[in-house]
Scaffold this motif. Structure first.
Motif, PDB file in Angstrom:
ATOM      1  N   THR A 183       0.693 -24.197  -7.333  1.00 52.35           N
ATOM      2  CA  THR A 183       1.015 -22.984  -5.943  1.00 52.35           C
ATOM      3  C   THR A 183      -0.251 -21.699  -6.132  1.00 52.35           C
ATOM      4  O   THR A 183      -1.011 -21.811  -4.913  1.00 52.35           O
ATOM      5  N   SER A 184      -0.998 -21.169  -7.422  1.00 52.92           N
ATOM      6  CA  SER A 184      -2.162 -20.678  -7.103  1.00 52.92           C
ATOM      7  C   SER A 184      -2.973 -20.425  -6.802  1.00 52.92           C
ATOM      8  O   SER A 184      -3.986 -20.127  -6.306  1.00 52.92           O
ATOM      9  N   PHE A 185      -3.729 -22.287  -7.297  1.00 58.59           N
ATOM     10  CA  PHE A 185      -5.023 -22.790  -7.603  1.00 58.59           C
ATOM     11  C   PHE A 185      -4.697 -23.060  -5.847  1.00 58.59           C
ATOM     12  O   PHE A 185      -5.682 -23.553  -5.034  1.00 58.59           O
ATOM     13  N   ILE A 186      -3.786 -23.542  -5.220  1.00 59.60           N
ATOM     14  CA  ILE A 186      -3.463 -24.292  -3.510  1.00 59.60           C
ATOM     15  C   ILE A 186      -4.353 -22.639  -3.132  1.00 59.60           C
ATOM     16  O   ILE A 186      -4.890 -23.314  -2.236  1.00 59.60           O
ATOM     17  N   ILE A 187      -3.071 -21.334  -3.178  1.00 58.27           N
ATOM     18  CA  ILE A 187      -3.189 -20.605  -2.223  1.00 58.27           C
ATOM     19  C   ILE A 187      -4.988 -20.240  -2.439  1.00 58.27           C
ATOM     20  O   ILE A 187      -5.592 -19.904  -1.288  1.00 58.27           O
ATOM     21  N   LEU A 188      -5.568 -20.172  -3.840  1.00 58.01           N
ATOM     22  CA  LEU A 188      -7.054 -19.931  -3.598  1.00 58.01           C
ATOM     23  C   LEU A 188      -7.393 -20.374  -2.908  1.00 58.01           C
ATOM     24  O   LEU A 188      -8.973 -20.037  -2.285  1.00 58.01           O
ATOM     25  N   TYR A 189      -7.731 -21.953  -2.838  1.00 56.16           N
ATOM     26  CA  TYR A 189      -8.797 -22.820  -2.509  1.00 56.16           C
ATOM     27  C   TYR A 189      -8.048 -22.978  -1.118  1.00 56.16           C
ATOM     28  O   TYR A 189      -9.376 -22.886   0.154  1.00 56.16           O
ATOM     29  N   LEU A 190      -7.331 -22.739   0.144  1.00 54.02           N
ATOM     30  CA  LEU A 190      -7.088 -22.218   0.597  1.00 54.02           C
ATOM     31  C   LEU A 190      -8.144 -20.908   1.696  1.00 54.02           C
ATOM     32  O   LEU A 190      -8.597 -20.797   2.675  1.00 54.02           O
ATOM     33  N   SER A 242      -1.255 -34.181 -16.126  1.00 55.46           N
ATOM     34  CA  SER A 242      -2.008 -33.439 -16.205  1.00 55.46           C
ATOM     35  C   SER A 242      -0.857 -32.352 -15.518  1.00 55.46           C
ATOM     36  O   SER A 242      -2.042 -32.604 -14.324  1.00 55.46           O
ATOM     37  N   THR A 243      -1.315 -31.133 -15.955  1.00 48.42           N
ATOM     38  CA  THR A 243      -1.329 -30.385 -14.506  1.00 48.42           C
ATOM     39  C   THR A 243      -2.787 -29.830 -14.130  1.00 48.42           C
ATOM     40  O   THR A 243      -3.030 -29.562 -12.698  1.00 48.42           O
ATOM     41  N   PRO A 244      -3.898 -29.403 -14.568  1.00 48.31           N
ATOM     42  CA  PRO A 244      -4.819 -29.377 -13.837  1.00 48.31           C
ATOM     43  C   PRO A 244      -4.976 -31.194 -12.947  1.00 48.31           C
ATOM     44  O   PRO A 244      -5.817 -30.952 -12.294  1.00 48.31           O
ATOM     45  N   VAL A 245      -4.902 -31.979 -13.261  1.00 55.59           N
ATOM     46  CA  VAL A 245      -5.072 -33.524 -12.867  1.00 55.59           C
ATOM     47  C   VAL A 245      -4.209 -33.439 -11.759  1.00 55.59           C
ATOM     48  O   VAL A 245      -4.636 -33.363  -9.978  1.00 55.59           O
ATOM     49  N   GLN A 246      -2.797 -32.599 -11.461  1.00 53.79           N
ATOM     50  CA  GLN A 246      -2.057 -32.636 -10.467  1.00 53.79           C
ATOM     51  C   GLN A 246      -3.356 -31.569  -9.103  1.00 53.79           C
ATOM     52  O   GLN A 246      -2.784 -31.771  -8.354  1.00 53.79           O
ATOM     53  N   ILE A 247      -3.650 -30.336  -9.853  1.00 57.72           N
ATOM     54  CA  ILE A 247      -3.892 -28.845  -8.857  1.00 57.72           C
ATOM     55  C   ILE A 247      -5.676 -30.160  -8.222  1.00 57.72           C
ATOM     56  O   ILE A 247      -5.343 -29.892  -6.890  1.00 57.72           O
TER      57      ILE A 247
END
Length: 477
Positions: A3-10, A307-312
């Protein structure tokens, strides 16, 4: 963490829009990025505009079920479309020094056809954009738990902000970033699948012989569907604004043509990766094909086996694909509204006010798109119908007008009216042969007959004579 990475990307996407807005001084800067895009930007933005959620979720399931006939129509056909535009259309149209497809209809025919073609172009977009907003909403719901209605609104707001502020500049830069995200996410996921499968050869084991056929082998129904899909993906997009928005944004005609060739290459190679991933997933975990008619096979594999990085990276790639498609699809009709509807009737309008109205048109298009996204209508069906309308109404007058000197105003009207009415009648009565085939053939026939029966008394300036009107002389590549 996701969630944090997606928000950061947006937030990064919005930041790019604000940064790009510093380059917007005129309406040309907003709609055509100052006619300064290089080959790489033209090619990447073309790819990013057409690479959406269907390439990741819809196409793989069809490829697994139908084989290389699906590959021909869903992957090769769009690439062929860009290749044809690059070889035959780009040079003539770039030299006409125009901004929209509607401008071509005005120069080649008259203002009435300019307005009619522009309206047809504009109404074809909101349903397609609505489908992208819905896809974004589902992703936001799966990743950060946002309810679907709020997700539609959130996706619309994000795309509106950076498109409204930065225009074609923002779309170009964000498309470049988003394309890199798409490619990274898909390559990493394909690597994971290959490692589990033990090699790409296993993907094609035990496939029936029909899987490798490029053309359908069944009866008239399968041929009708095949031809209709080919027309929709290879021929139908030829007159659409989103292609020429990028062509006309190029710094010179060489960059425009080479950008189309690059876009064609990207549209064939990168969308092939999800097909391989889907095929590998169906081979390794056949039970995943039962969920959502196989359309959820790739997202399911990501959640279950990576893994989580791949999901991100994957979710970033998915959101990137949809944002790119949405922004390009919103800017195209907004440009047509500003250049061919507002500018046509608001004589003497200043460039500053035109820029404002074009920006406001982005919001208007988004509002209509949200209406369709929130409603209960069949968005997929409306998207198919609206794209078909462009094919049966505008392809013939656009193409014949560009390459045939005898194409007349009467012929163009005959093509628009005949193609539209025949398509609508066949669509309404669900004819066995697809309605778009009837509409397309009879539209072209009406164009020829109408032009020969009622030729123009005075031909307009021929496109090849427009070289002297080119706004900027060819610059360095």
């Amino acid at each position: 963490m996701i969630t944090s990475f997606i928000i950061l990307y947006l937030l990064l996407t919005l930041g790019v829009g604000f940064w790009a807005s510093r380059r917007i001084k005129t309406s040309d800067d907003f709609t055509l990025a100052g006619k300064s895009l290089s080959t790489s930007f033209v090619g990447v933005t073309l790819f990013a505009t057409w690479f959406g959620s269907s390439q990741i979720m819809g196409n793989p399931s069809r490829f697994v079920a139908e084989g290389f006939t699906a590959f021909f129509n869903l992957v090769l056909a769009p690439g062929l479309c860009l290749l044809v535009v690059g070889i035959f259309y780009a040079r003539k149209l770039y030299r006409m020094n125009i901004v929209t497809v509607g401008d071509f209809f005005k120069l080649r025919y008259n203002k009435s056809l300019e307005v009619t073609s522009s309206i047809l172009m504009v109404v074809s977009y909101p349903h397609w954009i609505a489908a992208q907003f819905v896809a974004l909403a589902y992703l936001f719901n799966a990743i950060i738990g946002v309810p679907l209605d709020y997700g539609i609104f959130l996706g619309a707001v994000i795309v509106i902000i950076y498109t409204y502020i930065g225009g074609m500049w923002a779309v170009s830069y964000t498309d470049m970033i988003q394309s890199i995200m798409i490619l990274l996410g898909l390559i990493i996921l394909l690597t994971e699948v290959l490692q589990q499968a033990g090699g790409i050869g296993l993907f094609f084991e035990e496939r029936r012989a029909e899987f490798y056929d490029l053309l359908p082998t069944a009866g008239i129904d399968s041929w009708s569907e095949f031809i209709a899909l080919f027309l929709a993906f290879a021929v139908g997009p030829i007159p659409v604004q989103e292609i020429y928005q990028r062509v006309f944004s190029a710094r010179n005609e060489k960059a425009a043509r080479n950008g189309l060739f690059l876009g064609a290459f990207l549209m064939v190679t990168i969308p092939s990766i999800p097909l391989l991933i889907g095929l590998g997933g169906a081979q390794l975990y056949p039970e995943l094909m039962d969920a959502g008619d196989g359309q959820e096979i790739i997202p399911a594999m990501v959640l279950m086996f990576t893994s989580t990085p791949v999901q991100i990276l994957f979710y970033g790639a998915m959101i990137s694909a949809i944002l790119s498609t949405s922004s390009g699809a919103m800017l195209a009709p907004a440009t047509v509204i500003g250049e061919n509807l507002i500018k046509t009737y608001a004589r003497g309008i200043s460039d500053r006010r035109l820029l404002l109205y074009t920006r406001l048109s982005v919001v208007v298009v988004a509002a209509f798109s949200c209406y369709f996204a929130f409603s209960d209508i069949d968005i997929v069906g409306l998207v198919a119908a609206s794209l078909a309308l462009i094919l049966v109404c505008l392809f013939a007058p656009f193409t014949f007008g560009l390459f045939w000197k005898k194409a007349s105003v009467a012929g163009a009207w005959a093509a628009v009216i005949t193609g539209g009415f025949v398509w609508f009648f066949c669509y309404l009565y669900e004819t066995r042969i697809d309605a778009t085939i009837y509409g397309f053939v009879l539209s072209c026939l009406a164009m020829v007959i109408g032009s020969l029966v009622s030729p123009d008394k005075k031909h307009p300036a021929w496109p090849s004579d427009q070289v002297k009107l080119t706004r900027n002389p060819p610059g360095p590549e």
